[in-house]
Design a protein around this motif. Sequence first.
Motif, PDB file in Angstrom:
ATOM      1  N   LYS A  55      41.820  49.031  30.092  1.00 39.75           N
ATOM      2  CA  LYS A  55      42.399  47.696  29.932  1.00 39.75           C
ATOM      3  C   LYS A  55      42.596  47.020  31.288  1.00 39.75           C
ATOM      4  O   LYS A  55      42.416  45.798  31.412  1.00 39.75           O
ATOM      5  CB  LYS A  55      43.735  47.796  29.187  1.00 39.75           C
ATOM      6  CG  LYS A  55      43.590  48.263  27.748  1.00 39.75           C
ATOM      7  CD  LYS A  55      44.948  48.397  27.077  1.00 39.75           C
ATOM      8  CE  LYS A  55      44.810  48.888  25.639  1.00 39.75           C
ATOM      9  NZ  LYS A  55      46.125  49.053  24.979  1.00 39.75           N
ATOM     10  N   MET A  56      42.967  47.790  32.301  1.00 37.55           N
ATOM     11  CA  MET A  56      43.127  47.216  33.632  1.00 37.55           C
ATOM     12  C   MET A  56      41.777  46.782  34.205  1.00 37.55           C
ATOM     13  O   MET A  56      41.684  45.771  34.907  1.00 37.55           O
ATOM     14  CB  MET A  56      43.795  48.227  34.562  1.00 37.55           C
ATOM     15  CG  MET A  56      45.242  48.527  34.209  1.00 37.55           C
ATOM     16  SD  MET A  56      46.304  47.054  34.203  1.00 37.55           S
ATOM     17  CE  MET A  56      46.170  46.527  35.906  1.00 37.55           C
ATOM     18  N   ILE A  57      40.725  47.538  33.907  1.00 39.78           N
ATOM     19  CA  ILE A  57      39.384  47.122  34.327  1.00 39.78           C
ATOM     20  C   ILE A  57      39.022  45.799  33.666  1.00 39.78           C
ATOM     21  O   ILE A  57      38.450  44.899  34.298  1.00 39.78           O
ATOM     22  CB  ILE A  57      38.360  48.216  33.978  1.00 39.78           C
ATOM     23  CG1 ILE A  57      38.613  49.467  34.824  1.00 39.78           C
ATOM     24  CG2 ILE A  57      36.939  47.724  34.205  1.00 39.78           C
ATOM     25  CD1 ILE A  57      37.735  50.651  34.458  1.00 39.78           C
ATOM     26  N   HIS A  58      39.368  45.669  32.396  1.00 41.33           N
ATOM     27  CA  HIS A  58      39.121  44.401  31.706  1.00 41.33           C
ATOM     28  C   HIS A  58      39.924  43.265  32.347  1.00 41.33           C
ATOM     29  O   HIS A  58      39.436  42.139  32.457  1.00 41.33           O
ATOM     30  CB  HIS A  58      39.499  44.545  30.234  1.00 41.33           C
ATOM     31  CG  HIS A  58      39.305  43.301  29.429  1.00 41.33           C
ATOM     32  ND1 HIS A  58      38.076  42.755  29.169  1.00 41.33           N
ATOM     33  CD2 HIS A  58      40.215  42.466  28.845  1.00 41.33           C
ATOM     34  CE1 HIS A  58      38.212  41.651  28.453  1.00 41.33           C
ATOM     35  NE2 HIS A  58      39.501  41.450  28.244  1.00 41.33           N
ATOM     36  N   ALA A  59      41.140  43.561  32.796  1.00 41.01           N
ATOM     37  CA  ALA A  59      41.949  42.543  33.481  1.00 41.01           C
ATOM     38  C   ALA A  59      41.292  42.107  34.785  1.00 41.01           C
ATOM     39  O   ALA A  59      41.343  40.925  35.152  1.00 41.01           O
ATOM     40  CB  ALA A  59      43.355  43.091  33.741  1.00 41.01           C
TER      41      ALA A  59
END
Length: 484
Positions: free
Chosen positions: A299-303
């Motif tokens: 999810k942080m990569i997506h952010a």
Amino acid sequence: MADMATLHQPAIQRRARPEDAAMHITVSDPVQHQEGMNKYTSYRVDVRPQATPPPGEHQDSIMMQHTAYSAVLRRYSDFFWLYERLHTERAGAVVPPIPEKTAVGRFSPQFIEDRRMNLERFLRRVAVHPELADAPCLDTFLRADDATFHAAKQAKGDVASTGGMSHPHQQSMTYQSPPKKEGLKRWFAEAKTSIAGDLVKSPDDDLFDEISRYIHSLDSQMKNVSHQASALVRKGKEIANGLFEFGLAFNLLGQSEADALGDALGRMGDTADRLSVLSADHAEKEMAQFEEPLQDYLKMIHAVKLALQRRHEKRLTYSTCLAEVEAKQVSLGKLQSQMGQDAKAYAAEMSLRRAQQAAEVARDDFATVSQRVLREVDRFKREKAEDMRRTVLDYINLQVDYNKRMEQIWTALVPQLEKVQLDSHSNAIAVSSNQDTKPAPSPTVASSENPPSTSVAQQAVPPPSNADPASAGMLSVQYRDPVP
């Protein structure tokens, strides 16, 4: 018998995380309101006075500067508004992920508790985020009363707080939305620029291209790792279920045996049942300490990808503004070359000046967002590299602890089974730790008649009773050990 405390050893302690510095912010007391289609859940958000940090310690969060206590009620849509506003006010920042929307099972107790925990973690992460901690919308969300907060939500793309910053394209602070016609015209202009591919060049383009390739590659690899981790957790749960069924089968088998063998089988079933409890607990820890952190990493990569997308949007806006300036300059030149067009030329000149001002704002906005993205990517690499190292280390320690406890339980079972002395009339072979295994003497040949040199074969295979003496002698010779 192994001590039952073996199954209740202290769990591996959760390591400290950056958001733990904002533990004075809590989300609690979920309450359901109304019924039917309008049903929703509200949460109480508390901000308690933060203790004064030791001298010399840097205050990274704006929330540490507040000493007043506040408590407000917010629903999920309010949290989502904050999430979107952070993307607007701090474009290019890596905004922490928020729990996803769902339409099924959102009022079950387990789901509500999971969402509460995730919303609390989201708020705490924002509060300690170096780019987001001083965002006006965060202060509005945490402290504004219902009327003020409702007005801020209705402001849509404009100012979120009376003490906040205006949108980069706004020249004055207002709660009015831009005209729909103006927004549609802007959208068509940016779409035209995007299709044409005539985007403004930047000295950092090569660097951002490299960052984009790195993030997309990381995303692909992490998806594979997360998928395999989820498969391991599922396999652990299957092992726990299998051990439970295995133990149940041995317990039932032991009940069918009334002698010592049945007791031994029952002990095996009890041990398998204890191991199933241990394996189920281990699977839950794997999910919490390995699977979920990897999913959060995704999810942080997506952010980060969203932050790069915000920079692209600012670049597109700046390119569109430059194209408008160029078009207005051409139009003004044509009007100035014509006689009797002074009024139109003056209007075109004023329009050109406004376009130039908008281009300057867009240029500064693009540069600001670009620098913010670079800072955020650098911070992401540092923090997530450490998080990944600790996650893998926690997983290894978890496996070591689990296997040690499994070994202890299995090892404790061995002496219990070795001490079991089975009845001589049982179908199984008697096992004892104090004496060797000896076969029972032959019922047709007395043990006292066998000389010391008589072999086991002689005891087990006596000569037939109906045989003649000659043949009996032959059998005796055939089975007698040679005399040295």
